[in-house]
Design an enzyme around this catalytic site. Structure first.
Site, PDB file in Angstrom:
ATOM      1  N   HIS A  84     -24.535  13.381  25.754  1.00  0.00           N
ATOM      2  CA  HIS A  84     -23.618  14.103  25.366  1.00  0.00           C
ATOM      3  C   HIS A  84     -23.876  15.509  24.129  1.00  0.00           C
ATOM      4  CE1 HIS A  84     -21.311  10.232  26.440  1.00  0.00           C
ATOM      5  NE2 HIS A  84     -20.865  11.720  27.827  1.00  0.00           N
ATOM      6  N   GLU A  87     -23.663  15.422  20.741  1.00  0.00           N
ATOM      7  CA  GLU A  87     -23.192  12.918  19.899  1.00  0.00           C
ATOM      8  C   GLU A  87     -24.881  14.065  19.732  1.00  0.00           C
ATOM      9  OE1 GLU A  87     -21.782  10.270  22.197  1.00  0.00           O
ATOM     10  OE2 GLU A  87     -20.327  11.126  22.447  1.00  0.00           O
ATOM     11  N   HIS A 191     -26.312   7.946  21.405  1.00  0.00           N
ATOM     12  CA  HIS A 191     -25.136   8.407  21.403  1.00  0.00           C
ATOM     13  C   HIS A 191     -24.476   8.509  20.122  1.00  0.00           C
ATOM     14  CE1 HIS A 191     -24.021   8.527  25.764  1.00  0.00           C
ATOM     15  NE2 HIS A 191     -25.200   8.010  25.780  1.00  0.00           N
ATOM     16  N   GLU A 282     -24.881   3.398  19.785  1.00  0.00           N
ATOM     17  CA  GLU A 282     -23.777   4.432  19.029  1.00  0.00           C
ATOM     18  C   GLU A 282     -23.403   4.359  17.896  1.00  0.00           C
ATOM     19  OE1 GLU A 282     -21.840   5.628  20.682  1.00  0.00           O
ATOM     20  OE2 GLU A 282     -21.355   4.690  22.903  1.00  0.00           O
TER      21      GLU A 282
HETATM   22 ZN   LIG Z   1     -21.522   9.311  24.585  1.00  0.00          ZN
END
Ligand SMILES: [Zn+2]
Ligand SMILES: *[C@@H]1O[C@H](CO)[C@@H](O)[C@H](O)[C@H]1NC(C)=O
Ligand SMILES: *[C@@H]1O[C@H](CO)[C@@H](O)[C@H](O)[C@H]1NC(C)=O
Ligand SMILES: *[C@@H]1O[C@H](CO)[C@@H](O)[C@H](O)[C@H]1NC(C)=O
Length: 448
Positions: A84, A87, A191, A282
């Site tokens: 992404h 990110e 991410h 994350e």
């Molecule tokens: Zn992501």
């Protein structure tokens, strides 16, 4: 003279201390840095696995004792960042990791043992077009998608989805082709927008995998151990602190589906079709934090990034051989009690890798025209010695009918119908666009 010196200075991405600067490097700077590394260190190898929609290369840096090609018994590991585009912490951390690995090889004992025992592939940015179009914002999704407005983490073939469009973005096709050229064993996908290690499955169709709201994979025990390795080696992740309105994550880990169902994701694709265990990391509440936060984020993640790589040495590895000792490609190597949607197979070197926690396991090895081989192995903990247990299986020829897998398997060929995308996405009417925009804005805070 002064100007010349200034140019030289600006041309360097490395600060006076000799390490890579803590700031956001753009696509051109990243490419320049990777070329520099490739030219400087003979234990690195740089190649492009494809291009983004706007024609930017997807550069992969390989690090290892023999970076240019696979060697018997050396597992293939990968990190993928910036899928992404907005990110960006993973992208920064992977550049810092490259800096750490290149400076530590043959001086830092952990780095040296890692790179002598593992071939490490690093894709700093899977979505350079998205990165270039993103705004420095913690929450919003400007830059998340690729140039065609597609979420790359919803664009992979999905084992649980009935309706499969089969349309793949260029960046996704590049990853799918990459998985065919290397037999990856372990991977993580970086991410931002939360702080948690999320493990497969991300999706479910309500079958037997669905248990108490989680979509439980056959290798659930290993996946949980992998996620915990990251969360407990990270300075805070295991404390389960939450961001904004996200959930509390016990021990800093979660089953992907339990968090929220996600069709077409990359980690399920790696696991089901690439026989590569992948988790999603994350790494920060803020997707695009101020540059002053970057040194602290590197400190929080450095040991975890290294410890996670070391987990590639869990379990068992080796070859499947025929009676004459020739390697057999596409032999099935199944572990009793683990009904993988697609059984793990040996690669073109007849090699298999199987990540397992310490314990006793019964293997069932099959190949056409050969007797079924059942063997029980006691598996020790491999990461401490930087090697999984090495065990070769030798099969004997059989006159009887060809044995198959231990049970019927669904088709293990992912959908291949790709429509070439000429730089435009499916058209929407004006009202469609409005509704989509409203939905996107509404979903912004929960998109991760
Ligand atoms: Zn992501
Ligand atoms: C990497 O370095 C090698 C050796 O210096 C060189 O031959 C090769 O072209 C470089 N690769 C890239 C992509 O720059
Ligand atoms: C790693 O490999 C290098 C190059 O072969 C060798 O010189 C070194 O002793 C090895 N170090 C360790 C810790 O395995
Ligand atoms: C595994 O098998 C060995 C040898 O049969 C046995 O001694 C050991 O207790 C077993 N370990 C486990 C965890 O079951």
């Amino acid at each position: 003279m002064f100007l010349f010196a200034l140019c030289l200075y600006l041309g360097k991405l490395v600060s006076s201390g000799g390490s890579l600067e803590f700031r956001y490097h753009n696509t051109v700077e990243v490419e320049r840095y990777l070329r520099d590394v490739n030219n400087t260190f003979d234990f690195t190898h740089l190649h492009s696995i494809g291009k983004s929609v706007e024609g930017r290369d997807l550069w992969v840096l390989i690090l290892g004792k023999n970076p240019a090609e696979h060697r018997m018994g050396i597992p293939e590991f990968k990190y993928v960042g910036n899928m992404h585009g907005n990110e960006v912490v993973g992208r920064v951390l992977l550049l810092q990791l490259i800096d750490h690995l290149t400076r530590g090889y043959l001086s830092d004992p952990l780095v040296t043992r890692l790179l002598n025992s593992t071939r490490v592939h690093i894709l700093v940015s899977m979505n350079p077009d998205g990165f270039e179009s993103s705004s420095r914002d913690c929450m919003y999704s400007q830059g998340r998608f690729n140039k065609n407005g597609i979420d790359l983490n919803r664009n992979f073939p999905d084992a649980f989805s009935k309706k499969e469009s089969g349309m793949r973005e260029m960046e996704v096709r590049a990853i799918m082709d990459w998985l065919k050229t290397e037999s990856f064993v372990l991977s993580a996908n970086l991410h931002g927008g939360a702080v948690v290690a999320s493990y497969p499955y991300d999706n479910s169709n309500g079958g037997s995998e669905l248990q108490s709201g989680s979509s439980v994979a056959p290798d659930n025990d290993v996946l949980i151990q992998l996620a915990k390795t990251y969360s407990y080696t990270h300075s805070q992740m295991h404390k389960g602190d939450h961001c904004y309105d996200s959930k509390d994550f016990k021990e800093g880990i979660t089953n992907g589906y339990y968090w929220y169902p996600l069709p077409g994701g990359m980690q399920d694709y790696n696991y089901v079709w690439g026989q590569c265990l992948e988790i999603t990391l994350e790494l920060s509440c803020c997707k695009y934090p101020p540059e002053s936060d970057l040194p602290g984020l590197w400190d929080a993640n450095r040991a975890a990034l290294l410890a996670y790589m070391q987990q590639v040495h869990l379990g068992v590895k080796g070859q499947v051989l025929d009676a004459e000792g020739n390697p057999l490609q596409n032999a099935l190597v199944e572990v009793e009690g683990r009904q993988n949607l697609c059984p793990f197979r040996t690669d073109r070197h007849g090699e298999y890798y199987r990540l397992l926690l310490p314990g006793n396991y019964t293997f069932r090895v099959t190949f056409p025209g050969h007797q079924v081989l059942m063997e029980t192995l006691t598996v020790p903990y491999g990461p401490d010695s930087f090697s999984a247990l090495v065990h070769n299986f030798q099969l004997q020829r059989s006159a009887a009918a060809t044995p198959g897998p231990s049970r019927p398997t669904q088709s293990c060929t992912p959908p291949q119908v790709w429509r070439p995308l000429g730089g435009h996405s499916p058209s929407l009417g004006p009202s469609g666009v409005t509704i989509l925009l409203v939905l996107l804005v509404l979903r912004d805070t929960m998109l991760l």
